[in-house]
Structures are given as structure tokens and as C-alpha cells.
Design a protein around this motif. Sequence first.
Motif, PDB file in Angstrom:
ATOM      1  N   ILE A  66      15.583   6.807   7.381  1.00 11.20           N
ATOM      2  CA  ILE A  66      16.369   6.134   6.362  1.00 11.20           C
ATOM      3  C   ILE A  66      16.866   6.941   5.241  1.00 11.20           C
ATOM      4  N   HIS A 109       9.515   2.579   9.247  1.00  7.16           N
ATOM      5  CA  HIS A 109      10.431   2.036   8.802  1.00  7.16           C
ATOM      6  C   HIS A 109      11.554   1.232   9.840  1.00  7.16           C
ATOM      7  N   GLU A 123      14.356  -1.208   9.235  1.00 10.78           N
ATOM      8  CA  GLU A 123      15.204  -1.219   7.794  1.00 10.78           C
ATOM      9  C   GLU A 123      16.234  -0.547   7.520  1.00 10.78           C
TER      10      GLU A 123
END
Length: 161
Positions: free
Chosen positions: A14, A48, A51
Motif C-alpha cells: 500500500i 491490506h 485496498e
Amino acid sequence: MKTVSVCFVCLGNICRSPTAEAVMRRLVDEAGLTEHLEVDSAGTGDWHIGEAPDERAQRAGGQRGYDLAPLRARQIAEEDFRRFDLIVAMDEANVVALQGICPAAERDKIRLLMEFAPQAEARVVVDPYFGGDAGFETVLDQCETACAGLLAALRPQLMVE
């Protein structure tokens, strides 16, 4: 022209690796090599998955013209080691994690991103997640320098038929 595939890897996919992916995609596009160089990113962890990149990474990248918003985090999988020609890690901890899941025959594909920026002082791309906005600027600086070096290193391979 040959096709080469590269996957950038950090911990959660991310911050650093999607930044490197976005930077490399633009360099590849500007070089007119989009059809010959596949670029992706992944994380060693699963926290994550699905995401979008961290908002701070998106904001910093956006200020330099990179669009990270469409990217989605995913976890590296064993088949990625067969799919990609090069697995480019952001730091040594990522290298160790990758070596732990990588088939032995594919281990030579794992490299550190900053190896492609030989003039840089840093050997790793430091994780900006727990720091301030300046860390995301540093990641961009490192990715721009190292991805340019990576593209230069890959050009001879792309020309081989």
C-alpha cells in the motif's frame, strides 16, 4: 522484441511497491515499451488485500503526476515467481520473506530495488507508513531514481528476439 515482467514487493503493498509500480508504468509508457514490459506489485503480508494505496502515497504521487488510485493491494503468491522475470523487493526483510516462499529454482529473480540506483546512499526503500508525509516524498525520490536504473538495465533484454 521480447516481453519482460517485473513485480515490485513490499510488506503490505500500500506504500512503497505501488509507488514503484506507478513510477515504472509511467517510465515504460514514456519509453513506448508498454507492450514489452509488464509491471505489477504485491505485498508479502495479507493485511491490506483489495485496498487502495495509502492516501499519503496517493497524495504524494499525485503531486508528481502518478495515479495510484486504481491500484489494489494483493499478496505475493508462489505462482508469481514463475510468472515474473524479476521480483524487486524494497528492503532486506522483504527479500527474506520472498526467499521463504520462493521455489528454489526461481530465487535468482529476487533483487533489491535500490540495486538499480548505484549512486544512491540508501540500500533500501525505507517504509514510510509510520512516519510523516516527508517519508512518502523520499520513497518517490528513491523509486524515480531506481526505476530509471531498472529500465536502463532491462532495455538490452527487451531488444533480444
